[in-house]
Write a protein that holds these residues in place. Structure first.
Motif, PDB file in Angstrom:
ATOM      1  N   LEU A  92     -27.487   0.336 -28.587  1.00 30.98           N
ATOM      2  CA  LEU A  92     -26.684   1.268 -27.777  1.00 30.98           C
ATOM      3  C   LEU A  92     -25.267   1.373 -28.349  1.00 30.98           C
ATOM      4  O   LEU A  92     -24.670   2.455 -28.363  1.00 30.98           O
ATOM      5  CB  LEU A  92     -26.688   0.817 -26.314  1.00 30.98           C
ATOM      6  N   ASP A  93     -24.751   0.246 -28.838  1.00 32.17           N
ATOM      7  CA  ASP A  93     -23.435   0.280 -29.503  1.00 32.17           C
ATOM      8  C   ASP A  93     -23.486   1.175 -30.739  1.00 32.17           C
ATOM      9  O   ASP A  93     -22.569   1.961 -30.995  1.00 32.17           O
ATOM     10  CB  ASP A  93     -23.009  -1.140 -29.922  1.00 32.17           C
ATOM     11  N   ALA A  94     -24.562   1.040 -31.501  1.00 30.43           N
ATOM     12  CA  ALA A  94     -24.708   1.873 -32.704  1.00 30.43           C
ATOM     13  C   ALA A  94     -24.740   3.354 -32.312  1.00 30.43           C
ATOM     14  O   ALA A  94     -24.106   4.188 -32.956  1.00 30.43           O
ATOM     15  CB  ALA A  94     -25.976   1.493 -33.464  1.00 30.43           C
ATOM     16  N   ILE A  95     -25.470   3.672 -31.239  1.00 30.08           N
ATOM     17  CA  ILE A  95     -25.547   5.078 -30.782  1.00 30.08           C
ATOM     18  C   ILE A  95     -24.147   5.615 -30.468  1.00 30.08           C
ATOM     19  O   ILE A  95     -23.772   6.710 -30.899  1.00 30.08           O
ATOM     20  CB  ILE A  95     -26.471   5.189 -29.540  1.00 30.08           C
ATOM     21  N   ARG A  96     -23.366   4.815 -29.727  1.00 30.06           N
ATOM     22  CA  ARG A  96     -22.008   5.269 -29.371  1.00 30.06           C
ATOM     23  C   ARG A  96     -21.150   5.473 -30.627  1.00 30.06           C
ATOM     24  O   ARG A  96     -20.414   6.450 -30.740  1.00 30.06           O
ATOM     25  CB  ARG A  96     -21.357   4.280 -28.405  1.00 30.06           C
ATOM     26  N   TYR A 159     -35.627   1.586 -22.168  1.00 29.65           N
ATOM     27  CA  TYR A 159     -34.912   1.558 -23.448  1.00 29.65           C
ATOM     28  C   TYR A 159     -34.471   2.974 -23.831  1.00 29.65           C
ATOM     29  O   TYR A 159     -33.325   3.204 -24.250  1.00 29.65           O
ATOM     30  CB  TYR A 159     -35.851   0.948 -24.490  1.00 29.65           C
ATOM     31  N   LEU A 160     -35.369   3.948 -23.658  1.00 27.00           N
ATOM     32  CA  LEU A 160     -35.015   5.336 -24.005  1.00 27.00           C
ATOM     33  C   LEU A 160     -33.977   5.896 -23.027  1.00 27.00           C
ATOM     34  O   LEU A 160     -33.060   6.622 -23.429  1.00 27.00           O
ATOM     35  CB  LEU A 160     -36.271   6.205 -24.044  1.00 27.00           C
ATOM     36  N   ALA A 161     -34.089   5.523 -21.724  1.00 25.26           N
ATOM     37  CA  ALA A 161     -33.080   5.960 -20.739  1.00 25.26           C
ATOM     38  C   ALA A 161     -31.709   5.407 -21.138  1.00 25.26           C
ATOM     39  O   ALA A 161     -30.693   6.109 -21.079  1.00 25.26           O
ATOM     40  CB  ALA A 161     -33.479   5.494 -19.345  1.00 25.26           C
ATOM     41  N   ALA A 162     -31.701   4.158 -21.571  1.00 22.45           N
ATOM     42  CA  ALA A 162     -30.436   3.538 -21.995  1.00 22.45           C
ATOM     43  C   ALA A 162     -29.883   4.247 -23.230  1.00 22.45           C
ATOM     44  O   ALA A 162     -28.665   4.438 -23.362  1.00 22.45           O
ATOM     45  CB  ALA A 162     -30.653   2.051 -22.283  1.00 22.45           C
ATOM     46  N   GLN A 163     -30.762   4.652 -24.144  1.00 22.74           N
ATOM     47  CA  GLN A 163     -30.312   5.382 -25.335  1.00 22.74           C
ATOM     48  C   GLN A 163     -29.711   6.740 -24.939  1.00 22.74           C
ATOM     49  O   GLN A 163     -28.694   7.167 -25.493  1.00 22.74           O
ATOM     50  CB  GLN A 163     -31.479   5.594 -26.308  1.00 22.74           C
ATOM     51  N   ILE A 164     -30.340   7.397 -23.965  1.00 24.77           N
ATOM     52  CA  ILE A 164     -29.809   8.693 -23.511  1.00 24.77           C
ATOM     53  C   ILE A 164     -28.436   8.484 -22.860  1.00 24.77           C
ATOM     54  O   ILE A 164     -27.481   9.211 -23.145  1.00 24.77           O
ATOM     55  CB  ILE A 164     -30.806   9.383 -22.539  1.00 24.77           C
ATOM     56  N   ASP A 165     -28.352   7.453 -22.014  1.00 25.97           N
ATOM     57  CA  ASP A 165     -27.056   7.162 -21.375  1.00 25.97           C
ATOM     58  C   ASP A 165     -25.989   6.830 -22.425  1.00 25.97           C
ATOM     59  O   ASP A 165     -24.814   7.127 -22.244  1.00 25.97           O
ATOM     60  CB  ASP A 165     -27.196   6.009 -20.376  1.00 25.97           C
ATOM     61  N   ALA A 166     -26.405   6.209 -23.532  1.00 24.20           N
ATOM     62  CA  ALA A 166     -25.436   5.867 -24.586  1.00 24.20           C
ATOM     63  C   ALA A 166     -25.063   7.089 -25.426  1.00 24.20           C
ATOM     64  O   ALA A 166     -24.129   7.027 -26.213  1.00 24.20           O
ATOM     65  CB  ALA A 166     -26.001   4.761 -25.475  1.00 24.20           C
ATOM     66  N   GLY A 167     -25.837   8.185 -25.286  1.00 26.62           N
ATOM     67  CA  GLY A 167     -25.391   9.404 -25.938  1.00 26.62           C
ATOM     68  C   GLY A 167     -26.377  10.163 -26.803  1.00 26.62           C
ATOM     69  O   GLY A 167     -26.023  11.219 -27.337  1.00 26.62           O
ATOM     70  N   VAL A 168     -27.619   9.669 -26.995  1.00 25.03           N
ATOM     71  CA  VAL A 168     -28.518  10.448 -27.859  1.00 25.03           C
ATOM     72  C   VAL A 168     -28.837  11.790 -27.199  1.00 25.03           C
ATOM     73  O   VAL A 168     -28.869  11.916 -25.974  1.00 25.03           O
ATOM     74  CB  VAL A 168     -29.849   9.709 -28.217  1.00 25.03           C
ATOM     75  N   ASP A 169     -29.065  12.803 -28.028  1.00 17.85           N
ATOM     76  CA  ASP A 169     -29.256  14.170 -27.541  1.00 17.85           C
ATOM     77  C   ASP A 169     -30.733  14.525 -27.385  1.00 17.85           C
ATOM     78  O   ASP A 169     -31.073  15.575 -26.841  1.00 17.85           O
ATOM     79  CB  ASP A 169     -28.603  15.148 -28.534  1.00 17.85           C
ATOM     80  N   ALA A 170     -31.592  13.679 -27.900  1.00 17.20           N
ATOM     81  CA  ALA A 170     -33.033  13.888 -27.791  1.00 17.20           C
ATOM     82  C   ALA A 170     -33.683  12.527 -28.038  1.00 17.20           C
ATOM     83  O   ALA A 170     -33.067  11.650 -28.657  1.00 17.20           O
ATOM     84  CB  ALA A 170     -33.522  14.895 -28.830  1.00 17.20           C
TER      85      ALA A 170
END
Lengths: 314, 314
Positions: A92-96, A159-170
């Motif tokens: 999630l840090d990497a995503i941000r 895990y995917l919800a957390a990725q979306i919350d961290a900022g992924v667009d898809a």
């Protein structure tokens, strides 16, 4: 890419995945060199296994090796549920960081493995040609199999919800190996669990991609399990695949990645064939039908991306 | 089978293939223990490679390993044409011995590899997941590819003709891995060569079986290449596969071999599903969709054969 190989001289695959600065750097490498329309997070499908209690590493030239593969219902009962926002916070840090570095240039795609594919690594202990151990457990201990897939689909959805919350667009759900199953087995053993993932993500307003390889025979079933975009590999002509999926869904694919290893004219000709089958309809994401191969030349990928952009903006 | 494992304690796979007495013994083992309708010659797809000048061995737990894999057009130009009746006479001796021992109990099926599958072993050097080297050569050096496949299809046709002359009652052409290709590539790179094999065998009045795995998308093309019987693996429901092949051809398949590793009730239920899709029409050979797995229990195979016979003679 030479810049990736240079990093791999100094760091293992898992170090790159687990260090946000490095994962960010690798995610940006193709975006900086190829005219792509999206970035895809550098990560690995297997990361959720370790916090479940399944230890693994990558052996050079051989791929993943699981230290304690799942052998029976007892091993499944001992698996741990975990909170991805804690145990996989480095992703999630990497995503941000990637989102900040991209600064809106292109969208970022996050991903996770789907139940059959994750379970098969956990049970086989690595790559498999026949998925014999996985199917043995699935056929022989269906209750344990369903418990394993329920746990995995819950974790993957979180895990995917957390990725979306961290900022992924898809988000992309990789059920890479599910094409090993026919529709009968897919519907009994996989569909309810994959649907569970997509249902849990319904409140999140980002496109969801559902990907598999060799899935020609089960495309309608995969579509039924969920996803706004369904992936199709190169074995089925894109127009036929789309007809079978239904045109109310988008489609991703479907160039054979080995074409990138051959001559340019054949590569671009095959890309044109894919685009001709799309026939200008909206809802097609041009992509390879499976992952890019390590020996692929960067120049071929660059030329392909430019060619597809030229053809689709005419 | 324990009697096979006992022999393998004393002899390598290649020793069993190359010694007519031993190949005969192994061919008869399943016929003596399972209620099958045919014997299939114990042999290996790779045997024709060695007299072409491609040396190989089998590494325990890893499968075939080619000592000098084909890397370029120069390697292909150096391959030798050979006379199967001389260089593979031990296979023909085994056929004559098996026929004598069977004494008409069941027919004997001979076989050979088809161009894509044979070429892929020769080029990859063993098993492959992505067939990257094979496709690289195919796309990048199409003239050399076609020369390789012409040579291989000539040799395979001669080899199968020699097997028929030695007494086999049917031949099977194994293009096991050709399902890696889509119809576009199959038609350009493979179909003319496979057709060459079947055309050469037209004068021989025995059934010819054309087999591949993961071929759902190219079944009509495989049928077009030739064969009286087309194999279908378990991914495509048998009735759909047959519709796509055409009912003027027989069909072989299509049970997932991993079902033999699971519980009996699920195995027999899946066999019933195959038979229900046949719907009593003539021209179906009940078989697995791919090879039997080493860990399969003999008892399960025996029960399956009995079950199918009971169901089809009602």
């Amino acid at each position: 890419m030479s810049e990736y190989r240079a990093l791999r001289q100094r760091y293992s695959l898992l170090e790159l995945c687990r260090t946000p600065d490095l994962a960010t750097e690798v995610t940006l490498q193709p975006v900086n060199r190829i005219d792509v329309d999206a970035a895809i997070l550098f990560s690995d499908l297997l990361l959720p296994l370790e916090p479940m209690g399944i230890r693994f590493d990558f052996i050079k030239g051989e791929g993943p090796a699981i230290e304690n593969p799942i052998q029976d219902a007892g091993d499944i009962a001992r698996l741990r549920r975990f909170e991805p926002r804690e145990s996989l916070s480095h992703v999630l840090d990497a995503i941000r960081q990637v989102k900040q570095a991209l600064d809106g240039r292109v969208p970022l795609i996050g991903f996770a493995g789907a139940p059959f594919t994750l379970a098969s690594y956990a049970i086989e202990g690595g790559h498999s040609n026949n998925f014999a151990k996985t199917k043995s457990l699935m056929y022989g201990a269906p209750d344990a199999w369903h418990r394993l897939c329920e746990l995995m689909s819950d974790l993957v959805a979180d895990y995917l919800a957390a990725q979306i919350d961290a900022g992924v667009d898809a988000v992309q759900v990789f059920d890479s190996w599910v094409g090993q199953l026919n529709a009968r087995d897919y519907r009994e053993f996989i569909l309810p669990h994959s649907r569970r993932i997509f249902d849990a993500l319904t409140p999140y307003d980002v496109p969801k991609i559902h990907f598999g390889v060799g899935t020609g025979a089960i495309l309608p079933d995969i579509r039924e399990a969920g996803g706004d975009v369904i992936g199709a590999d190169w074995r089925v002509p894109l127009d036929e695949a789309w007809d079978r999926i239904g045109h109310d869904r988008a489609i991703q694919g479907n160039l054979d990645p080995t074409l990138l290893l051959g001559p340019i004219d054949r590569l671009l000709d095959a890309a044109d064939d894919v685009l001709a089958r799309v026939g200008g309809r909206p809802g097609h994401i041009f992509n390879l039908g499976h992952g890019i191969l390590p020996m692929t030349s960067l120049e071929h990928v660059q030329l392909l991306a430019e060619h597809v952009h030229r053809r689709t903006t005419q």
